[in-house]
Scaffold this motif. Structure first.
Motif: not given
Length: 257
Positions: A204-228
Motif C-alpha cells: 500500500f505504501v511502497a514501490d516494487f517491481d512486479w516482475t522481480a516479485v513473481v520470479l522470486i515468488a515462484v523460485g522461492s516456493a520451489l526452493g522452500g520445498q527443496i530446503g525442507a
C-alpha cells in the motif's frame, strides 16, 4: 529486465527459498541480484520481501511434522513477529536512505548471532543447570525474554531480513529446551509472519517491481520445498555448522559491499 536477468532472479529465488528453509539469510542471495538488475535498494528490498512470502510458507509447510505440539508456542511468538515485522517495515520507509546503506548494525547482529549459535549448547546447558538448582521449571514458550528478543529480531527482519533466521535460532536455542529441527520449524513460521506482514504493508505504501516479485515468488516456493527436504535430514551438529558457515559468508559479503 532482460531474459538473462530474469533467469538470474528466478535462480536466486530458488536458492534463497532453499537456504531460508534450512538456515536463513536467503536475502543475501536475492538482494545483490536485484541490485544488479538496476533496482534501487529500497525497491529491491520491498520486491524481495514480497517475493519471499511463498518461499517462507513453503518451508513452513515442509516442516509441518516438526511443528506438531508447538501450536501455543508458535502462536505466542508469532504475535511478537507480527509487531516486529510491521515496525521494521515502517522504519524502512521512514528512515533516510543513508540509514539503510549503513551495514554496521547488520554486521553487529550477524556477529552476535554467530557467537550465540556457536556457544548455544554450553549456554543452554548452563541455563538448564541453573533451573535445576533453583527448582524453577523451563517455560515451553521461553518466557518474556525470548518474546522480547524475537520481537526485536523481527524488527530487524522487517527492515532487511538478512540473517533473521540465524538470530531466531540463536535465541530459541538458548532459551528453549527442544531439538534444533523443531526450533527450525518455528523459525520458518516466524519468518513467514514477518515477510507477510511487511509485504502487506509495502503493497500500500511502497514501490516494487512486479516482475522481480513473481520470479522470486515462484523460485522461492520451489526452493522452500527443496530446503525442507534437505534440512530435515541434517543432524543438529551439521545444522549448527551450516548456520555458522552461512552467517560467516554473510558477514564477508556485507564487508565487501
Amino acid at each position: 529486465m532482460t531474459t538473462w536477468e530474469m533467469l538470474a532472479v528466478f535462480a536466486a529465488g530458488i536458492s534463497a527459498g532453499t537456504i531460508n528453509a534450512i538456515v536463513g539469510s536467503g536475502t543475501l542471495i536475492t538482494f545483490p541480484v536485484l541490485l544488479a538488475t538496476g533496482l534501487p535498494p529500497v525497491t529491491a528490498t520491498v520486491s524481495n520481501a514480497l517475493g519471499l512470502i511463498p518461499g517462507s510458507i513453503s518451508g513452513a509447510i515442509g516442516y509441518r511434522e516438526e511443528l506438531t505440539g508447538q501450536a501455543r508456542r508458535v502462536l505466542k511468538l508469532a504475535i511478537g513477529a507480527l509487531i516486529g515485522g510491521l515496525t521494521g517495515a515502517t522504519l524502512l520507509l521512514t528512515l533516510p536512505s543513508t540509514a539503510f546503506e549503513t551495514v554496521v548494525p547488520i554486521l553487529v547482529a550477524l556477529a552476535l548471532a554467530l557467537v550465540l549459535v556457536i556457544l548455544q549448547p554450553r549456554i543452554s546447558k548452563a541455563v538448564q543447570r541453573r533451573r535445576e538448582h533453583s527448582g524453577i521449571p523451563a517455560r515451553p514458550d521461553g518466557g518474556p525474554l525470548l518474546f522480547a528478543g524475537l520481537t526485536l529480531a523481527s524488527i530487524y527482519g522487517g527492515y532487511f531480513t538478512a540473517a533473521q533466521g540465524i538470530i531466531y535460532l540463536s535465541l530459541m536455542g538458548m532459551l528453549l529446551d527442544d531439538t534444533m529441527q523443531r526450533l527450525n520449524a518455528v523459525k520458518n513460521v516466524l519468518a513467514a509472519v514477518v515477510n507477510s506482514i511487511a509485504a502487506l504493508f509495502f503493497l500500500f505504501v511502497a514501490d516494487f517491481d512486479w516482475t522481480a516479485v513473481v520470479l522470486i515468488a515462484v523460485g522461492s516456493a520451489l526452493g522452500g520445498q527443496i530446503g525442507a527436504k534437505v534440512g530435515r535430514r541434517l543432524s543438529p551438529t551439521v545444522l549448527r555448522a551450516l548456520i555458522v558457515a552461512v552467517g560467516t559468508a554473510a558477514i564477508v559479503q556485507l564487508l565487501l559491499r
